[in-house]
Design a protein around this motif. Structure first.
Motif, PDB file in Angstrom:
ATOM      1  N   SER A  10     -12.694   6.453 -28.904  1.00 31.65           N
ATOM      2  CA  SER A  10     -12.692   7.773 -28.281  1.00 31.65           C
ATOM      3  C   SER A  10     -13.990   8.504 -28.615  1.00 31.65           C
ATOM      4  N   GLN A  11     -14.687   8.933 -27.574  1.00 30.81           N
ATOM      5  CA  GLN A  11     -15.891   9.731 -27.779  1.00 30.81           C
ATOM      6  C   GLN A  11     -15.543  11.106 -28.342  1.00 30.81           C
ATOM      7  N   ALA A  12     -14.438  11.675 -27.876  1.00 30.81           N
ATOM      8  CA  ALA A  12     -14.056  13.006 -28.356  1.00 30.81           C
ATOM      9  C   ALA A  12     -13.702  12.993 -29.839  1.00 30.81           C
ATOM     10  N   LEU A  13     -13.019  11.932 -30.272  1.00 34.89           N
ATOM     11  CA  LEU A  13     -12.584  11.834 -31.664  1.00 34.89           C
ATOM     12  C   LEU A  13     -13.620  11.176 -32.554  1.00 34.89           C
ATOM     13  N   GLN A  14     -14.499  10.392 -31.937  1.00 32.90           N
ATOM     14  CA  GLN A  14     -15.473   9.597 -32.679  1.00 32.90           C
ATOM     15  C   GLN A  14     -14.799   8.630 -33.643  1.00 32.90           C
ATOM     16  N   LEU A  15     -13.726   8.014 -33.148  1.00 27.72           N
ATOM     17  CA  LEU A  15     -13.045   6.973 -33.904  1.00 27.72           C
ATOM     18  C   LEU A  15     -12.241   6.105 -32.942  1.00 27.72           C
ATOM     19  N   SER A  16     -11.850   4.952 -33.419  1.00 30.52           N
ATOM     20  CA  SER A  16     -10.994   4.071 -32.628  1.00 30.52           C
ATOM     21  C   SER A  16      -9.562   4.563 -32.685  1.00 30.52           C
ATOM     22  N   THR A  17      -8.885   4.529 -31.556  1.00 30.02           N
ATOM     23  CA  THR A  17      -7.517   5.010 -31.484  1.00 30.02           C
ATOM     24  C   THR A  17      -6.704   4.076 -30.590  1.00 30.02           C
ATOM     25  N   SER A  18      -5.443   4.427 -30.348  1.00 30.07           N
ATOM     26  CA  SER A  18      -4.535   3.532 -29.622  1.00 30.07           C
ATOM     27  C   SER A  18      -3.666   4.307 -28.644  1.00 30.07           C
ATOM     28  N   MET A  19      -3.219   3.596 -27.622  1.00 28.71           N
ATOM     29  CA  MET A  19      -2.187   4.100 -26.723  1.00 28.71           C
ATOM     30  C   MET A  19      -1.417   2.900 -26.196  1.00 28.71           C
ATOM     31  N   ASP A  20      -0.179   3.122 -25.853  1.00 24.09           N
ATOM     32  CA  ASP A  20       0.627   2.136 -25.152  1.00 24.09           C
ATOM     33  C   ASP A  20       0.849   2.637 -23.731  1.00 24.09           C
ATOM     34  N   VAL A  21       0.795   1.716 -22.776  1.00 25.36           N
ATOM     35  CA  VAL A  21       0.900   2.090 -21.365  1.00 25.36           C
ATOM     36  C   VAL A  21       1.891   1.160 -20.683  1.00 25.36           C
ATOM     37  N   ILE A  22       2.859   1.736 -20.002  1.00 24.47           N
ATOM     38  CA  ILE A  22       3.780   0.982 -19.146  1.00 24.47           C
ATOM     39  C   ILE A  22       3.318   1.166 -17.711  1.00 24.47           C
ATOM     40  N   LEU A  23       3.134   0.048 -17.002  1.00 27.13           N
ATOM     41  CA  LEU A  23       2.617   0.107 -15.645  1.00 27.13           C
ATOM     42  C   LEU A  23       3.598  -0.506 -14.647  1.00 27.13           C
ATOM     43  N   PRO A  24       3.657   0.053 -13.438  1.00 22.33           N
ATOM     44  CA  PRO A  24       4.428  -0.611 -12.380  1.00 22.33           C
ATOM     45  C   PRO A  24       3.822  -1.980 -12.087  1.00 22.33           C
ATOM     46  N   LEU A  25       4.658  -2.942 -11.820  1.00 23.07           N
ATOM     47  CA  LEU A  25       4.191  -4.298 -11.533  1.00 23.07           C
ATOM     48  C   LEU A  25       4.023  -4.475 -10.023  1.00 23.07           C
ATOM     49  N   PRO A  26       2.799  -4.760  -9.577  1.00 19.45           N
ATOM     50  CA  PRO A  26       2.606  -4.982  -8.128  1.00 19.45           C
ATOM     51  C   PRO A  26       3.434  -6.173  -7.652  1.00 19.45           C
ATOM     52  N   LYS A  27       3.969  -6.057  -6.459  1.00 20.86           N
ATOM     53  CA  LYS A  27       4.742  -7.152  -5.881  1.00 20.86           C
ATOM     54  C   LYS A  27       3.791  -8.109  -5.162  1.00 20.86           C
ATOM     55  N   TRP A  28       3.889  -9.372  -5.509  1.00 16.79           N
ATOM     56  CA  TRP A  28       3.025 -10.402  -4.919  1.00 16.79           C
ATOM     57  C   TRP A  28       3.824 -11.204  -3.908  1.00 16.79           C
ATOM     58  N   THR A  29       3.233 -11.411  -2.758  1.00 16.59           N
ATOM     59  CA  THR A  29       3.850 -12.234  -1.723  1.00 16.59           C
ATOM     60  C   THR A  29       2.929 -13.397  -1.420  1.00 16.59           C
ATOM     61  N   GLU A  30       3.446 -14.603  -1.490  1.00 18.11           N
ATOM     62  CA  GLU A  30       2.625 -15.793  -1.272  1.00 18.11           C
ATOM     63  C   GLU A  30       2.022 -15.776   0.125  1.00 18.11           C
ATOM     64  N   GLY A  31       0.728 -16.076   0.163  1.00 19.14           N
ATOM     65  CA  GLY A  31       0.046 -16.152   1.442  1.00 19.14           C
ATOM     66  C   GLY A  31      -0.538 -14.835   1.917  1.00 19.14           C
ATOM     67  N   VAL A  32      -0.269 -13.753   1.185  1.00 21.47           N
ATOM     68  CA  VAL A  32      -0.801 -12.445   1.576  1.00 21.47           C
ATOM     69  C   VAL A  32      -2.075 -12.176   0.779  1.00 21.47           C
ATOM     70  N   GLU A  33      -3.125 -11.772   1.470  1.00 20.13           N
ATOM     71  CA  GLU A  33      -4.380 -11.505   0.792  1.00 20.13           C
ATOM     72  C   GLU A  33      -4.246 -10.314  -0.145  1.00 20.13           C
ATOM     73  N   ALA A  34      -4.989 -10.380  -1.238  1.00 16.34           N
ATOM     74  CA  ALA A  34      -4.954  -9.292  -2.211  1.00 16.34           C
ATOM     75  C   ALA A  34      -5.410  -7.987  -1.571  1.00 16.34           C
ATOM     76  N   GLN A  35      -4.709  -6.911  -1.932  1.00 14.72           N
ATOM     77  CA  GLN A  35      -5.034  -5.586  -1.426  1.00 14.72           C
ATOM     78  C   GLN A  35      -5.720  -4.768  -2.526  1.00 14.72           C
ATOM     79  N   PRO A  36      -6.462  -3.733  -2.131  1.00 19.00           N
ATOM     80  CA  PRO A  36      -7.046  -2.859  -3.155  1.00 19.00           C
ATOM     81  C   PRO A  36      -5.941  -2.283  -4.037  1.00 19.00           C
ATOM     82  N   PRO A  37      -6.209  -2.113  -5.325  1.00 15.64           N
ATOM     83  CA  PRO A  37      -5.165  -1.600  -6.226  1.00 15.64           C
ATOM     84  C   PRO A  37      -4.697  -0.215  -5.822  1.00 15.64           C
TER      85      PRO A  37
END
Length: 264
Positions: A10-37
């Motif tokens: 962290s630039q604001a803290l001037q030290l290393s810090t941590s966070m945990d993040v839960i993210l929605p899982l994109p649905k993948w369909t076979e044969g479909v080209e990747a879309q922008p996130p």
């Protein structure tokens, strides 16, 4: 859903810090080209004074509660800072209100839009969540406080402002002179009054506290103050103390109130 344990500098803290993040899982369909996130709504979920960024996962089922929701949950570590640029210590307010949103939006493609940005927390984290929403109402659509430490102008004083108990020493380290909290940017009551008299957008607020909680009287004072000034506050109370079984139950109510209900 992906659960990411993220260590970063962290630039604001001037030290290393941590966070945990839960993210929605994109649905993948076979044969479909990747879309922008896609960009996702984000909930900044804040810990209490004696906890860290892992506590919501260890004491609640937050990952299960947001399963199948289009919602990212960001849980940062702020130690015993009260989400404040400390008088003696680190710039945790700058970190949580400025640097962290920039980092998570960049890394995880989270939405910067106000209508997609939320905050919630317990105890010290309830204070932090309301502080974010009341200080930056143009960025937060809603915020929730569970058993929040909402009246720091009073709580930080203890029995006397300049005593030498561990609590009073710590409050001076965080806030400086506790007698100067009242009316400052660290006083939620002052933030409510300023926001109510301005033409800035008003975030929705959710507040819960147990009647047997040591912070109950402070929560009642805040509820009366916010309602007096016309803020959109949903207030709930029930029998309960300052413990996780109540917060695990309430975070489910908060998600529903914010509009994130499980499909079906």
């Amino acid at each position: 859903m992906p659960l990411i344990h993220c260590n970063f500098f962290s630039q604001a803290l001037q030290l290393s810090t941590s966070m945990d993040v839960i993210l929605p899982l994109p649905k993948w369909t076979e044969g479909v080209e990747a879309q922008p996130p896609a960009t996702h709504p984000v909930l900044y979920l804040l810990h209490g004074m004696s906890d860290d960024h892992t506590i919501w996962q260890r004491r609640t089922s937050i990952e299960r509660y947001v399963e199948n929701l289009d919602l990212a949950v960001v849980m940062p570590a702020v130690h015993r800072s009260f989400y404040t640029d400390m008088a003696v210590g680190f710039r945790y307010w700058t970190f949580i209100s400025e640097e962290l949103p920039y980092i998570v939006q960049t890394l995880f493609h989270l939405s910067p839009d106000r209508e997609h940005t939320f905050a919630a927390g317990l105890s010290m984290g309830g204070y932090g969540a309301f502080k974010l929403a009341l200080s930056h109402p143009e960025r937060f659509a809603a915020a929730a406080s569970l058993s929040g430490a909402l009246d720091m102008a009073k709580e930080a004083l203890g029995d006397k402002a300049h005593g030498d108990s561990p609590w009073q020493v710590e409050m001076r380290r965080i806030f400086g002179d506790p007698e100067k909290i009242k009316g400052s940017e660290n006083d939620l009551f002052a933030l409510v009054k300023r926001l109510a008299s301005s033409d800035r957008p008003k975030p929705r607020l959710y507040q819960w506290c147990g009647r047997q909680d040591f912070l109950y009287k402070a929560n009642v004072r805040f509820r009366k103050h916010a309602q007096k000034h016309g803020l959109d506050l949903r207030y709930e109370e029930s029998d309960g103390t300052h413990e996780w079984r109540y917060w695990d139950w309430q975070i489910q109510q908060v998600l529903d109130w914010m509009g994130f209900s499980q499909p079906g």
